[in-house]
Design an enzyme around this catalytic site. Structure first.
Site, PDB file in Angstrom:
ATOM      1  N   ARG A  90       0.854  -1.192   0.000  1.00 32.06           N
ATOM      2  CA  ARG A  90       0.000   0.000   0.000  1.00 32.06           C
ATOM      3  C   ARG A  90       0.890   1.241   0.000  1.00 32.06           C
ATOM      4  O   ARG A  90       0.592   2.246  -0.622  1.00 32.06           O
ATOM      5  CB  ARG A  90      -0.942   0.004   1.210  1.00 32.06           C
ATOM      6  CG  ARG A  90      -1.672   1.328   1.365  1.00 32.06           C
ATOM      7  CD  ARG A  90      -2.875   1.323   2.306  1.00 32.06           C
ATOM      8  NE  ARG A  90      -2.837   0.381   3.384  1.00 32.06           N
ATOM      9  CZ  ARG A  90      -2.123   0.515   4.515  1.00 32.06           C
ATOM     10  NH1 ARG A  90      -1.381   1.588   4.708  1.00 32.06           N
ATOM     11  NH2 ARG A  90      -2.151  -0.420   5.440  1.00 32.06           N
ATOM     12  N   TYR A 102     -17.319  18.259 -13.407  1.00 31.62           N
ATOM     13  CA  TYR A 102     -17.581  16.830 -13.583  1.00 31.62           C
ATOM     14  C   TYR A 102     -18.598  16.385 -12.508  1.00 31.62           C
ATOM     15  O   TYR A 102     -18.440  16.730 -11.333  1.00 31.62           O
ATOM     16  CB  TYR A 102     -16.271  16.047 -13.441  1.00 31.62           C
ATOM     17  CG  TYR A 102     -16.469  14.563 -13.430  1.00 31.62           C
ATOM     18  CD1 TYR A 102     -16.892  13.893 -14.575  1.00 31.62           C
ATOM     19  CD2 TYR A 102     -16.262  13.828 -12.275  1.00 31.62           C
ATOM     20  CE1 TYR A 102     -17.096  12.528 -14.556  1.00 31.62           C
ATOM     21  CE2 TYR A 102     -16.463  12.452 -12.256  1.00 31.62           C
ATOM     22  CZ  TYR A 102     -16.882  11.814 -13.399  1.00 31.62           C
ATOM     23  OH  TYR A 102     -17.094  10.465 -13.379  1.00 31.62           O
ATOM     24  N   ASP A 119      -8.050  20.131 -12.646  1.00 33.63           N
ATOM     25  CA  ASP A 119      -8.402  18.799 -13.139  1.00 33.63           C
ATOM     26  C   ASP A 119      -8.092  18.815 -14.641  1.00 33.63           C
ATOM     27  O   ASP A 119      -8.816  19.410 -15.433  1.00 33.63           O
ATOM     28  CB  ASP A 119      -9.892  18.530 -12.863  1.00 33.63           C
ATOM     29  CG  ASP A 119     -10.329  17.136 -13.314  1.00 33.63           C
ATOM     30  OD1 ASP A 119      -9.678  16.559 -14.210  1.00 33.63           O
ATOM     31  OD2 ASP A 119     -11.336  16.641 -12.775  1.00 33.63           O
ATOM     32  N   LYS A 147      -9.244   8.064 -18.362  1.00 36.49           N
ATOM     33  CA  LYS A 147      -9.620   8.665 -19.641  1.00 36.49           C
ATOM     34  C   LYS A 147      -8.421   8.657 -20.601  1.00 36.49           C
ATOM     35  O   LYS A 147      -7.976   7.601 -20.983  1.00 36.49           O
ATOM     36  CB  LYS A 147     -10.183  10.067 -19.397  1.00 36.49           C
ATOM     37  CG  LYS A 147     -11.152  10.160 -18.204  1.00 36.49           C
ATOM     38  CD  LYS A 147     -12.438   9.381 -18.388  1.00 36.49           C
ATOM     39  CE  LYS A 147     -13.243   9.211 -17.105  1.00 36.49           C
ATOM     40  NZ  LYS A 147     -13.573  10.435 -16.383  1.00 36.49           N
TER      41      LYS A 147
END
Ligand SMILES: *Cc1c(COP(=O)(O)O)cnc(C)c1O
Length: 379
Positions: free
Chosen positions: A46, A98, A170, A195
């Site tokens: 992690r 978004y 973003d 994306k």
């Protein structure tokens, strides 16, 4: 190194044990130590994973940052950035945000005492009205989703610096191929890697990239403490996808431009939203801060009927009707009922996101097939 070289080489070394040119997938949860604390920088997966660190180094280089942190999704990256704040802090953000970001701001973090102001950020006067002594962060999307409004990153970042507040961009739509927010003095760049950076519609992932070391340490603390990390196989897929980012973006943009020109001259199309059209409101700022205009665009049919929009979407054959964007294949979506369904209609209509708006993620297929497909679907 220039961008097209960085995507392939930055942060990437041949594997030291074998010389493998491709970064191995380190599919392990832990690492053996010689004696307690005697390890080679890797304790638990992690906290550190070599496949992930290679991707993070590559992303930092692409955005002209010094550090990057990868997260299990774009939303997990958004979550980490907002967790830098405390109750009472205020965020000023774009109003045509978004849908998922709008939802986490208003339905999750508003309950933790963080206040969000939604304003059209291409209007500086409106942004200034919302500034208070508690303003800690400015949140930009540009071009915005799905209205393709363009926000002047430098103007907002300058304003933020005076307030001693962070500017977050973003950069999912533009990618570092078209725009480098850290060069325009933003503090953090965020991606839904799902994306364009991944680019092949096969991975969900996010990232935050910064220049400042202490900011990176805070994000690293959150990445490890909250634990929304991506797995090594996904990191490998993204490392592989990124190698063609510049080539893909160039073609997305070329095709985007052709489709925009086609729609702009179509008798049945009422309005088209694409920053690369000279008639578009954001054209001048986009030209200044972007290398080119990308492959995302939206349009509204004449008559503004939801039924016409639905019929058009159902008829498309090459464009697939689906959520998401940025893959090699062209997608079409209906934001009002899909990606932006979590935004109330009154809020949506303020930004012009009408019920009949169709959003296209123009892929890298042959542009004539895309235009023919639109032709038969719009009629
Ligand atoms: C998709 C998207 C996100 C969220 O990313 P996920 O990877 O889906 O969690 C955030 N911002 C923008 C602009 C997006 O398009």
């Amino acid at each position: 190194m220039k961008f097209g070289t960085k995507v392939i080489h930055a942060g990437i070394e041949p594997d030291p044990t074998t010389g493998a040119i491709m970064t191995p997938i380190f599919q392990t949860s832990t690492y053996v130590q010689a004696s307690p604390g005697d390890h080679q920088g890797y304790e638990y997966a992690r906290t550190q994973n070599p496949t992930r660190s290679t991707l993070e180094k590559n992303l930092a280089a692409l955005e002209n940052g010094s550090h990057a942190r990868c997260f299990a999704s774009g939303m997990a990256a958004v979550d980490a950035v907002i967790k830098l704040l405390k109750p009472g802090d205020e965020v000023i953000c774009t109003n045509d945000l978004y849908g998922g970001s709008y939802r986490i701001f208003t339905k999750v973090f508003a309950n933790y005492g963080i206040k969000f102001h939604f304003v059209p950020m291409n209007d500086l006067a409106r942004v200034k009205e919302k500034i208070s002594g508690n303003t800690r962060m400015f949140w930009i999307e540009t071009p915005t989703n799905p209205m393709m409004n363009v926000v002047d990153i430098r103007a907002i970042a300058d304003l933020a610096q005076v307030q001693n507040a962070w500017t977050v961009v973003d950069n999912t739509f533009a990618t570092p191929y078209f725009q480098i927010p850290l060069d325009l003095v933003a503090d953090m760049v965020l991606h839904s890697i799902t994306k364009y950076l991944g680019g092949h519609s096969d991975t969900v992932m996010g990232a935050v990239i910064v220049k400042d070391v202490s900011l990176d340490e805070q994000l690293g603390f959150l990445q490890n403490s909250c634990g929304a990390v991506p797995g090594p196989q996904d990191c490998f897929l993204v490392l592989r996808g990124i190698k063609t980012l510049h080539v893909r973006m160039q073609r997305h943009c070329e095709n985007g431009h052709k489709v925009a020109e086609y729609l702009a001259n179509h008798a049945k199309v009422d309005r088209i939203y694409y920053p690369g059209l000279e008639t578009s409101e954001g054209y001048e700022v986009a030209r200044r801060q972007m290398r080119d205009f990308g492959g995302m665009l939206s349009f509204v049919l004449k008559g503004d009927s939801m039924e016409d929009a639905f019929r058009t979407l159902e008829k498309l054959k090459v464009f697939a009707l689906a959520e998401s964007l940025g893959g090699v294949e062209s997608l079409a979506g209906h934001p009002a009922s899909m990606t932006h369904a979590s935004i109330p209609k009154e809020e949506r209509m303020k930004t012009g996101l009408s019920d009949s708006l169709i959003r296209l993620s123009v892929g890298i297929e042959d542009s004539s097939d895309l235009i023919n497909d639109l032709e038969q679907a719009i009629g």
